[in-house]
Design a protein around this motif. Sequence first.
Motif, PDB file in Angstrom:
ATOM      1  N   CYS A 145     -37.480  -4.311  59.295  1.00 29.53           N
ATOM      2  CA  CYS A 145     -38.697  -4.057  59.773  1.00 29.53           C
ATOM      3  C   CYS A 145     -38.647  -2.371  60.335  1.00 29.53           C
ATOM      4  O   CYS A 145     -37.352  -2.517  60.277  1.00 29.53           O
ATOM      5  N   CYS A 146     -39.921  -2.219  60.152  1.00 32.92           N
ATOM      6  CA  CYS A 146     -39.566  -0.715  60.663  1.00 32.92           C
ATOM      7  C   CYS A 146     -41.210  -0.471  61.370  1.00 32.92           C
ATOM      8  O   CYS A 146     -42.313  -1.002  61.274  1.00 32.92           O
ATOM      9  N   GLY A 147     -40.619  -0.105  63.065  1.00 32.31           N
ATOM     10  CA  GLY A 147     -42.472   0.421  63.430  1.00 32.31           C
ATOM     11  C   GLY A 147     -42.698  -0.877  63.882  1.00 32.31           C
ATOM     12  O   GLY A 147     -42.740  -2.135  63.768  1.00 32.31           O
ATOM     13  N   VAL A 148     -44.084  -0.609  64.825  1.00 33.87           N
ATOM     14  CA  VAL A 148     -45.155  -1.183  64.946  1.00 33.87           C
ATOM     15  C   VAL A 148     -45.159  -2.603  64.353  1.00 33.87           C
ATOM     16  O   VAL A 148     -45.187  -3.652  63.316  1.00 33.87           O
ATOM     17  N   LYS A 149     -46.638  -1.763  63.601  1.00 29.53           N
ATOM     18  CA  LYS A 149     -47.670  -2.494  62.175  1.00 29.53           C
ATOM     19  C   LYS A 149     -46.943  -2.140  61.087  1.00 29.53           C
ATOM     20  O   LYS A 149     -46.532  -3.257  60.572  1.00 29.53           O
ATOM     21  N   ASN A 150     -45.731  -0.941  60.737  1.00 28.70           N
ATOM     22  CA  ASN A 150     -45.445  -0.230  59.541  1.00 28.70           C
ATOM     23  C   ASN A 150     -44.727   1.431  60.208  1.00 28.70           C
ATOM     24  O   ASN A 150     -45.013   1.400  61.659  1.00 28.70           O
ATOM     25  N   TYR A 151     -44.082   1.523  59.455  1.00 27.96           N
ATOM     26  CA  TYR A 151     -43.225   2.577  59.669  1.00 27.96           C
ATOM     27  C   TYR A 151     -44.030   3.529  60.137  1.00 27.96           C
ATOM     28  O   TYR A 151     -43.732   4.218  60.893  1.00 27.96           O
ATOM     29  N   LEU A 161     -40.670  13.897  66.266  1.00 30.76           N
ATOM     30  CA  LEU A 161     -40.682  15.430  66.101  1.00 30.76           C
ATOM     31  C   LEU A 161     -39.250  15.631  65.921  1.00 30.76           C
ATOM     32  O   LEU A 161     -39.316  16.834  65.469  1.00 30.76           O
ATOM     33  N   ASP A 162     -38.966  15.406  66.896  1.00 33.98           N
ATOM     34  CA  ASP A 162     -37.002  16.087  67.614  1.00 33.98           C
ATOM     35  C   ASP A 162     -36.144  15.746  65.971  1.00 33.98           C
ATOM     36  O   ASP A 162     -35.206  16.022  65.351  1.00 33.98           O
ATOM     37  N   HIS A 163     -36.704  13.800  65.681  1.00 31.06           N
ATOM     38  CA  HIS A 163     -34.638  13.819  65.017  1.00 31.06           C
ATOM     39  C   HIS A 163     -35.539  12.599  63.805  1.00 31.06           C
ATOM     40  O   HIS A 163     -35.215  12.041  62.358  1.00 31.06           O
ATOM     41  N   GLY A 164     -37.335  12.703  63.406  1.00 29.69           N
ATOM     42  CA  GLY A 164     -37.564  11.743  62.255  1.00 29.69           C
ATOM     43  C   GLY A 164     -37.541  10.321  62.631  1.00 29.69           C
ATOM     44  O   GLY A 164     -37.485   9.491  63.953  1.00 29.69           O
ATOM     45  N   ILE A 165     -37.752   9.427  61.150  1.00 28.85           N
ATOM     46  CA  ILE A 165     -37.860   8.355  61.932  1.00 28.85           C
ATOM     47  C   ILE A 165     -36.580   7.299  62.030  1.00 28.85           C
ATOM     48  O   ILE A 165     -35.421   8.066  61.829  1.00 28.85           O
ATOM     49  N   PRO A 166     -36.300   6.466  63.021  1.00 29.07           N
ATOM     50  CA  PRO A 166     -35.084   5.961  62.985  1.00 29.07           C
ATOM     51  C   PRO A 166     -34.006   5.287  62.301  1.00 29.07           C
ATOM     52  O   PRO A 166     -34.473   4.966  61.015  1.00 29.07           O
ATOM     53  N   HIS A 167     -32.882   6.001  61.710  1.00 29.36           N
ATOM     54  CA  HIS A 167     -32.112   5.885  60.854  1.00 29.36           C
ATOM     55  C   HIS A 167     -31.753   3.685  60.840  1.00 29.36           C
ATOM     56  O   HIS A 167     -32.150   3.621  59.596  1.00 29.36           O
ATOM     57  N   SER A 168     -32.562   3.133  61.302  1.00 23.94           N
ATOM     58  CA  SER A 168     -32.130   1.407  62.120  1.00 23.94           C
ATOM     59  C   SER A 168     -33.268   1.092  60.828  1.00 23.94           C
ATOM     60  O   SER A 168     -33.513   0.222  60.358  1.00 23.94           O
ATOM     61  N   LEU A 184     -42.647  11.177  55.940  1.00 28.39           N
ATOM     62  CA  LEU A 184     -43.320  10.626  56.174  1.00 28.39           C
ATOM     63  C   LEU A 184     -44.087   9.782  54.813  1.00 28.39           C
ATOM     64  O   LEU A 184     -43.391   8.700  54.021  1.00 28.39           O
ATOM     65  N   THR A 185     -43.537  11.088  53.451  1.00 26.86           N
ATOM     66  CA  THR A 185     -44.164  10.546  52.101  1.00 26.86           C
ATOM     67  C   THR A 185     -42.933  10.246  51.832  1.00 26.86           C
ATOM     68  O   THR A 185     -42.459   8.928  51.298  1.00 26.86           O
ATOM     69  N   ILE A 186     -41.950  10.750  52.011  1.00 28.97           N
ATOM     70  CA  ILE A 186     -40.887  10.875  51.704  1.00 28.97           C
ATOM     71  C   ILE A 186     -40.318   9.645  52.203  1.00 28.97           C
ATOM     72  O   ILE A 186     -39.439   8.272  51.020  1.00 28.97           O
ATOM     73  N   ALA A 187     -40.210   9.029  53.534  1.00 26.40           N
ATOM     74  CA  ALA A 187     -39.519   8.045  53.854  1.00 26.40           C
ATOM     75  C   ALA A 187     -40.001   6.896  53.250  1.00 26.40           C
ATOM     76  O   ALA A 187     -39.608   5.932  53.868  1.00 26.40           O
ATOM     77  N   ALA A 188     -41.063   7.049  53.290  1.00 29.14           N
ATOM     78  CA  ALA A 188     -42.014   5.572  52.222  1.00 29.14           C
ATOM     79  C   ALA A 188     -41.076   5.240  51.534  1.00 29.14           C
ATOM     80  O   ALA A 188     -41.007   3.284  51.412  1.00 29.14           O
ATOM     81  N   THR A 189     -40.144   5.903  50.823  1.00 27.85           N
ATOM     82  CA  THR A 189     -39.293   5.204  49.540  1.00 27.85           C
ATOM     83  C   THR A 189     -37.630   4.810  50.492  1.00 27.85           C
ATOM     84  O   THR A 189     -36.827   4.161  49.393  1.00 27.85           O
ATOM     85  N   LYS A 190     -37.775   5.231  51.195  1.00 23.57           N
ATOM     86  CA  LYS A 190     -36.631   5.349  51.752  1.00 23.57           C
ATOM     87  C   LYS A 190     -36.553   3.685  52.749  1.00 23.57           C
ATOM     88  O   LYS A 190     -35.098   3.548  53.323  1.00 23.57           O
ATOM     89  N   VAL A 191     -37.069   3.565  53.828  1.00 22.66           N
ATOM     90  CA  VAL A 191     -37.326   3.392  54.734  1.00 22.66           C
ATOM     91  C   VAL A 191     -38.806   1.279  54.399  1.00 22.66           C
ATOM     92  O   VAL A 191     -38.650   1.359  53.296  1.00 22.66           O
TER      93      VAL A 191
END
Length: 244
Positions: A145-151, A161-168, A184-191
Motif C-alpha cells: 500500500c502507499c500513504g494513508v488513503k492513497n499515494y 519536497l526533498d525526496h519524493g514518495i518513499p521507496h517502500s 505524482l503523475t509518473i509515480a502513479a504508475t510506479k507505486v
Amino acid sequence: METKFVLICLKILLLFYSFIFWITGVILLVIGVWAKLTLGIYLSLIARNSIDVPTLLIGTGTMIVSFGLFGCFAACRGILWMLKLYSLLLSLVFLAELAASISAPLFHREIKDSFLKIYTNAVQNYNGKDEKSKAVDQVQHSLICCGVKNYTDWKTSPYFLDHGIPHSCCKDQSDCNPQDLHNLTIAATKVNQRGCYNLMRSFLERNMGVVIGLLFAATFYQLIGIRLSCCLSRYIIAHQYEMM
C-alpha cells in the motif's frame, strides 16, 4: 473406600484442569511472541502511552505456564498448603485476566478511534530514519500500500519536497528511481495505489478480535480450577487425608 475414590476423582479432575491450564499458558505465550513479531511494527505506530499487548500476553502466558506446572504437582501430591496456594494463585490470575479482558475492548476502541490521526501524523512526520518512519515503510511494503488513503497523501509531507514518495511504496523496487517518485503523475504508475489505513485497521481489528476472545475464555476458565482446588482442600480437611 468411597472417600478415597472421591479424592482420587477430584485429584484427576484438578490434574486434568491444570494440564489444560498449562496448555492455555503455552498458547498465550505463543500468541504473544507471534504478536510481538507480527503486530509489533503496527503497534509501534500507536501512541507511546498505549498498552503493550504482546508483552502483556507473553508475561501472562509465562505466569500461567509456571502456575500450571505447580498445579499439576499440587494435584498429584494432594498436599493441603500447596492446594490452598494454588487456589490463591488462580484467583490472582483470574483478577489480572479479568482486568485485562475488560480493558482490551477499550484499548481496541481507542485504536480504532485514533488510528487515522496517528497514522496520518506518522506520514506527515516521516523522515525515513526514526522508528515510526521505519514502521511506516514496513507497513507499506508488507501490506502493498502507499500513504494513508492513497499515494497522493505524500504530497503534503515535508519529506516529499526533498525526496519524493518513499521507496517502500514502489510496486517494483528495481523500477522506481527518485526522479519518478518526485512526480505524482509518473509515480502513479510506479507505486501501489491502495492506501494503508483501511488495510492496517482491518488487519489489526481481525487479529485483536481473536486475542480478546481468547483472553475472555481464559479468564473464566480459572473459576473451574479455583472451585476444584477448594473442593479438594476441603475434602482433605474433612476426612483428614493426605496423599503421600
